[in-house]
Design an enzyme around this catalytic site. Structure first.
Site: not given
Ligand code: PBG
Length: 325
Positions: A197, A250
């Site tokens: 991520k 991601k």
């Molecule tokens: C954290 C989380 C995020 C997303 C999914 N889980 C946000 C982040 O890391 O700031 C982002 C998903 C998206 O942008 O569609 N709980």
């Protein structure tokens, strides 16, 4: 004049011919629909920066999930938006926390017809908006955060989650969740690891949806640095070692090469998250009449599949499933 030896165009002449040599399939079964459920609202609330998406009530969530399942989409990813936040994010593991209530409703409504994936993180639940508990210097304390993640995983499994998806990018989070689930008598609860991520600006609209923008600083201290593909592969390998059942890359579009690397080098079941900012760009261009929304959406989802993703987590899941039907 020399004529071409090879004539690939002859295989493109009709739809039937093209289907003979199609390399990538896109069906509703390749999609996962994220859903947001908010505590303390009576009506669903539209999310302004994600047109077409709603913060659901427990009631409207049931209906939404039924529609998703009816379109042959096999799974939802559940995000809770609590009304009470504190420094530790304790609502995240409360048995009455909004995410647990939502999981119970969905289990009750749909039984085993829909795979329930629970996002496991603290940023929606902490008053400072970071994905873990803070050390005195304001950084996120990795190991104290793991203790909370373990509690959340068990609460989510007890509420009926089929799969737990730790998304905070703490070191050792998959091992901590696996250990906690096994210890609490949930050896069959699976783990989808947000393994690679990246610290992306494309999460912007999600932070409105989940009300989780950090109050200070950013997430560059724990999420991956966008230039690094080899490091992403190492993160994925570590999560597989720790017991992940599926892994995730991601966001999707700026990281298609990472999806390909991970698939080729691990062969592991792989999801890619087509995130909120990617969806918002598409919807904004479509709303202006600058792009054909249907064709653009299907091209994007096909491209993510072609890059090597088995599953695409996408806010376009319902629309795409309708178009593919
Ligand atoms: C954290 C989380 C995020 C997303 C999914 N889980 C946000 C982040 O890391 O700031 C982002 C998903 C998206 O942008 O569609 N709980």
């Amino acid at each position: 004049m020399a004529f071409p030896q090879s004539r690939p165009r002859r295989m493109r002449r009709t739809a039937a011919l093209r289907s003979l040599i199609r390399e990538t399939e896109l069906y509703p079964r390749h999609l996962v629909a994220p859903v947001f459920v908010k505590e303390g609202i009576d009506e669903p609330v539209p999310i302004e920066s994600m047109p077409g998406q709603l913060q659901q009530t427990l009631e409207s969530l049931r209906k939404e999930a039924r529609e998703i399942a009816a379109r042959a989409i096999p799974a939802v990813l559940v995000f809770g938006v609590p009304s009470r936040k504190d420094a530790e994010g304790s609502e995240a593991w409360s048995p009455e926390g909004i995410s647990q209530l939502a999981l119970r409703e969905l289990r009750d409504e749909l039984g085993g017809d829909l795979v329930l994936i629970a996002d496991l993180c603290l940023d929606e639940y902490t008053d400072h908006g970071h994905c873990g508990v803070l050390a005195l210097d304001g950084s996120v304390d990795n190991d104290r955060t793991l203790e909370r993640y373990a509690r959340i995983a068990v609460a989510q499994a007890e509420a009926g989650a089929d799969m737990i998806a730790p998304s905070g990018m703490m070191d050792g989070q998959v091992a901590a969740v696996r250990w906690a689930l096994d210890d609490a008598g949930f050896p069959d609860t699976r783990i989808l690891a947000y393994a690679a991520k990246f610290a992306s600006t494309f999460y912007g609209p999600f932070r409105d949806a989940a009300e989780c923008a950090p109050r200070f600083g950013d997430r560059t201290g724990y999420q991956l640095d966008p230039p690094n593909a080899e490091e992403a592969v190492r993160e994925v390998r570590a999560d597989i070692e720790e017991g992940a059942d599926m892994v995730m890359v991601k966001p999707a579009l700026p990281y298609l090469d990472v999806i390909r690397h991970v698939k080729d080098r691990t062969g592991f079941p792989l999801a890619a998250y087509n995130v909120s900012g990617e969806y918002a760009m598409l919807r904004a261009a479509a709303a202006n009449g600058w792009i054909d929304e249907r064709r653009a959406t299907l091209e994007i989802l096909t491209g993510i599949r072609r890059a090597g993703a088995d599953l695409v987590i996408t806010y376009s899941a319902k629309d795409a499933a309708n178009w593919l039907a």
